[in-house]
Design a protein around this motif. Sequence first.
Motif, PDB file in Angstrom:
ATOM      1  N   LEU A  27       0.835  -1.187   0.000  1.00 47.69           N
ATOM      2  CA  LEU A  27       0.000   0.000   0.000  1.00 47.69           C
ATOM      3  C   LEU A  27       0.880   1.252   0.000  1.00 47.69           C
ATOM      4  CD1 LEU A  27      -2.907  -0.887   2.457  1.00 47.69           C
ATOM      5  CD2 LEU A  27      -2.698  -1.328   0.000  1.00 47.69           C
ATOM      6  N   PRO A  28       0.464   2.312  -0.670  1.00 48.32           N
ATOM      7  CA  PRO A  28       1.322   3.500  -0.811  1.00 48.32           C
ATOM      8  C   PRO A  28       1.648   4.146   0.533  1.00 48.32           C
ATOM      9  CG  PRO A  28      -0.909   3.921  -1.636  1.00 48.32           C
ATOM     10  CD  PRO A  28      -0.808   2.462  -1.383  1.00 48.32           C
ATOM     11  N   GLY A  29       2.916   4.562   0.663  1.00 49.01           N
ATOM     12  CA  GLY A  29       3.353   5.272   1.858  1.00 49.01           C
ATOM     13  C   GLY A  29       3.426   4.423   3.099  1.00 49.01           C
ATOM     14  N   SER A  30       3.485   3.101   2.939  1.00 49.52           N
ATOM     15  CA  SER A  30       3.512   2.213   4.107  1.00 49.52           C
ATOM     16  C   SER A  30       4.207   0.921   3.719  1.00 49.52           C
ATOM     17  CB  SER A  30       2.090   1.914   4.593  1.00 49.52           C
ATOM     18  OG  SER A  30       1.471   0.940   3.769  1.00 49.52           O
ATOM     19  N   ASP A  31       4.360   0.038   4.714  1.00 49.05           N
ATOM     20  CA  ASP A  31       4.856  -1.308   4.439  1.00 49.05           C
ATOM     21  C   ASP A  31       3.773  -2.352   4.668  1.00 49.05           C
ATOM     22  OD1 ASP A  31       7.510  -1.314   3.410  1.00 49.05           O
ATOM     23  OD2 ASP A  31       8.210  -0.509   5.315  1.00 49.05           O
ATOM     24  N   VAL A  32       2.513  -1.927   4.611  1.00 48.25           N
ATOM     25  CA  VAL A  32       1.405  -2.875   4.664  1.00 48.25           C
ATOM     26  C   VAL A  32       1.303  -3.569   3.311  1.00 48.25           C
ATOM     27  CG1 VAL A  32      -1.097  -3.144   4.891  1.00 48.25           C
ATOM     28  CG2 VAL A  32       0.146  -1.588   6.415  1.00 48.25           C
ATOM     29  N   LEU A  33       1.284  -4.898   3.353  1.00 50.57           N
ATOM     30  CA  LEU A  33       1.171  -5.701   2.144  1.00 50.57           C
ATOM     31  C   LEU A  33      -0.257  -6.211   2.004  1.00 50.57           C
ATOM     32  CD1 LEU A  33       4.392  -7.864   2.631  1.00 50.57           C
ATOM     33  CD2 LEU A  33       4.145  -5.898   1.098  1.00 50.57           C
ATOM     34  N   VAL A  34      -0.733  -6.300   0.764  1.00 55.32           N
ATOM     35  CA  VAL A  34      -2.017  -6.945   0.500  1.00 55.32           C
ATOM     36  C   VAL A  34      -1.750  -8.092  -0.460  1.00 55.32           C
ATOM     37  CG1 VAL A  34      -2.597  -5.277  -1.332  1.00 55.32           C
ATOM     38  CG2 VAL A  34      -4.396  -6.654  -0.277  1.00 55.32           C
ATOM     39  N   VAL A  35      -2.334  -9.246  -0.138  1.00 47.89           N
ATOM     40  CA  VAL A  35      -2.084 -10.480  -0.881  1.00 47.89           C
ATOM     41  C   VAL A  35      -3.397 -10.982  -1.473  1.00 47.89           C
ATOM     42  CG1 VAL A  35      -1.262 -12.861  -0.728  1.00 47.89           C
ATOM     43  CG2 VAL A  35      -0.174 -11.087   0.654  1.00 47.89           C
ATOM     44  N   ALA A  36      -3.335 -11.366  -2.749  1.00 47.56           N
ATOM     45  CA  ALA A  36      -4.468 -12.014  -3.403  1.00 47.56           C
ATOM     46  C   ALA A  36      -4.328 -13.521  -3.204  1.00 47.56           C
ATOM     47  CB  ALA A  36      -4.493 -11.673  -4.883  1.00 47.56           C
ATOM     48  N   ASN A  37      -5.006 -14.044  -2.194  1.00 46.41           N
ATOM     49  CA  ASN A  37      -5.025 -15.493  -1.974  1.00 46.41           C
ATOM     50  C   ASN A  37      -6.104 -16.087  -2.871  1.00 46.41           C
ATOM     51  OD1 ASN A  37      -3.064 -16.160   0.205  1.00 46.41           O
ATOM     52  ND2 ASN A  37      -4.265 -14.655   1.357  1.00 46.41           N
ATOM     53  N   GLY A  38      -5.654 -16.715  -3.961  1.00 44.22           N
ATOM     54  CA  GLY A  38      -6.605 -17.196  -4.962  1.00 44.22           C
ATOM     55  C   GLY A  38      -7.468 -18.342  -4.502  1.00 44.22           C
ATOM     56  N   GLY A  39      -7.015 -19.056  -3.450  1.00 43.40           N
ATOM     57  CA  GLY A  39      -7.828 -20.127  -2.886  1.00 43.40           C
ATOM     58  C   GLY A  39      -7.624 -21.480  -3.522  1.00 43.40           C
ATOM     59  N   ILE A  40      -6.813 -21.568  -4.593  1.00 41.93           N
ATOM     60  CA  ILE A  40      -6.664 -22.827  -5.325  1.00 41.93           C
ATOM     61  C   ILE A  40      -5.416 -23.558  -4.852  1.00 41.93           C
ATOM     62  CG2 ILE A  40      -6.360 -23.881  -7.591  1.00 41.93           C
ATOM     63  CD1 ILE A  40      -7.841 -21.486  -8.785  1.00 41.93           C
ATOM     64  N   ASP A  41      -5.591 -24.807  -4.455  1.00 41.16           N
ATOM     65  CA  ASP A  41      -4.479 -25.650  -4.016  1.00 41.16           C
ATOM     66  C   ASP A  41      -3.963 -26.465  -5.199  1.00 41.16           C
ATOM     67  OD1 ASP A  41      -2.644 -26.984  -2.444  1.00 41.16           O
ATOM     68  OD2 ASP A  41      -4.100 -28.409  -1.637  1.00 41.16           O
ATOM     69  N   THR A  42      -2.642 -26.471  -5.374  1.00 46.96           N
ATOM     70  CA  THR A  42      -2.005 -27.272  -6.426  1.00 46.96           C
ATOM     71  C   THR A  42      -0.813 -28.015  -5.829  1.00 46.96           C
ATOM     72  OG1 THR A  42      -0.595 -25.408  -7.091  1.00 46.96           O
ATOM     73  CG2 THR A  42      -2.677 -25.694  -8.279  1.00 46.96           C
ATOM     74  N   HIS A  43      -0.313 -28.998  -6.581  1.00 49.46           N
ATOM     75  CA  HIS A  43       0.861 -29.764  -6.147  1.00 49.46           C
ATOM     76  C   HIS A  43       1.657 -30.132  -7.394  1.00 49.46           C
ATOM     77  CE1 HIS A  43       3.391 -32.877  -4.395  1.00 49.46           C
ATOM     78  NE2 HIS A  43       2.983 -32.488  -3.183  1.00 49.46           N
ATOM     79  N   PRO A  44       3.001 -30.024  -7.353  1.00 53.35           N
ATOM     80  CA  PRO A  44       3.799 -30.339  -8.545  1.00 53.35           C
ATOM     81  C   PRO A  44       3.548 -31.739  -9.094  1.00 53.35           C
ATOM     82  CG  PRO A  44       5.153 -29.257  -6.891  1.00 53.35           C
ATOM     83  CD  PRO A  44       3.833 -29.526  -6.249  1.00 53.35           C
ATOM     84  N   ASP A  45       3.221 -32.705  -8.222  1.00 54.31           N
ATOM     85  CA  ASP A  45       2.967 -34.065  -8.695  1.00 54.31           C
ATOM     86  C   ASP A  45       1.731 -34.147  -9.588  1.00 54.31           C
ATOM     87  OD1 ASP A  45       5.138 -34.857  -7.259  1.00 54.31           O
ATOM     88  OD2 ASP A  45       3.998 -35.782  -5.615  1.00 54.31           O
ATOM     89  N   SER A  46       0.860 -33.125  -9.463  1.00 60.54           N
ATOM     90  CA  SER A  46      -0.373 -33.083 -10.261  1.00 60.54           C
ATOM     91  C   SER A  46      -0.318 -32.023 -11.350  1.00 60.54           C
ATOM     92  CB  SER A  46      -1.581 -32.823  -9.350  1.00 60.54           C
ATOM     93  OG  SER A  46      -1.648 -33.769  -8.319  1.00 60.54           O
TER      94      SER A  46
END
Length: 357
Positions: free
Chosen positions: A163-182
């Motif tokens: 966020l501007p002027g701060s060190d607050v981060l915002v994360v887009a957690n897409g909600g989708i679980d994946t695994h390299p084996d798949s």
Amino acid sequence: MQANRRRFLGGMLAAGLIPKPTWADAGGPAYLAAAAKPDGSFALCGIGRALNITFEIPLPARGHAAAAHPTRPQAVAFARRPGRFAVVIDCVSGAVKAQLDAPQGRHFYGHGAFSQDGDWLFTTENDYEHGQGRIGVWDVSKGYTRVGEFHSGGVGPHDIKRLPGSDVLVVANGGIDTHPDSGRVKLNIATMQPNLTYLDQGQIIEVAQLPPEMHKNSIRHLAIGPRGQVAFGMQWQGDGQMSALIGQHRQSQPIQLIGADDDHARELGGYIGSIAYSRNGKMIAVTSPRGGVVHQYDANDLTLDQVFELQDVCGVAPQDRGFAITSGRGDIGGLGRDGPAFAQSDALRWDNHLVEV
């Protein structure tokens, strides 16, 4: 003589008499973008305000997005997700300064963000054995050494912004679980729970979630407005058509969903590729490479303002009088109140994102 000159220059640099390089020394790029070349190789490009190419630096594989250091002419180019590498590039010399390797049991999601002072880099990662999102922490002063990590606040974190002027981060957690084996198979569509998570010094300070009936709408990409407002683009994982693929949020307030009528929603194909605010924060532009369209919305009344067709469009970022846009066909140009103006290049086929410097 060479050794004497190096000692002399080294002494001047140590004494602070030689100015440290800045982004101006890399041609003053306004944007960064990954691209594919006709010979099958890949590059990270600097793009000026006039949409000219300021530099072109080879990448070891296909790129996705990049993070620009706030003061130094350094960029971190991320592999297309799920990727295990990111390279730190000196954009003046073209030299690779460091390579970031995801730890065992992790992979990157193609995005990262610097702290306000540029001392730390934060990367979105998947702890695939535990099905949990993580944020990697890298110490820039120690050559981008990994020094820690913290929970992203959800599953499948993709984009991350500060966020501007701060060190607050915002994360887009897409909600989708994946695994390299798949491979890229999505493992938890029935139970996914996307969210926006705000973090301060690694601590979760707020989580904003979609209504339960929209839990299959994966939050993927973020844009930050001048007053700290957050716009996000989604990718629908459910059946049928989803009318609302765009949202807007301010901390401590409910999410605002931005919908479209059936015809315009159908154009987007359930998929937002990139999103950006205009410089004044009054407009939001989204791209859909699946639909081959750009939609521009009024950020205040949440209505559709303009539609423009462009095959394989994806990259979008604010420009002084509208938006800069790129496509996988090689198009680069601007979209303003007077309409679009584009040129096409056979030399560079742009990848997903156009990142501001």
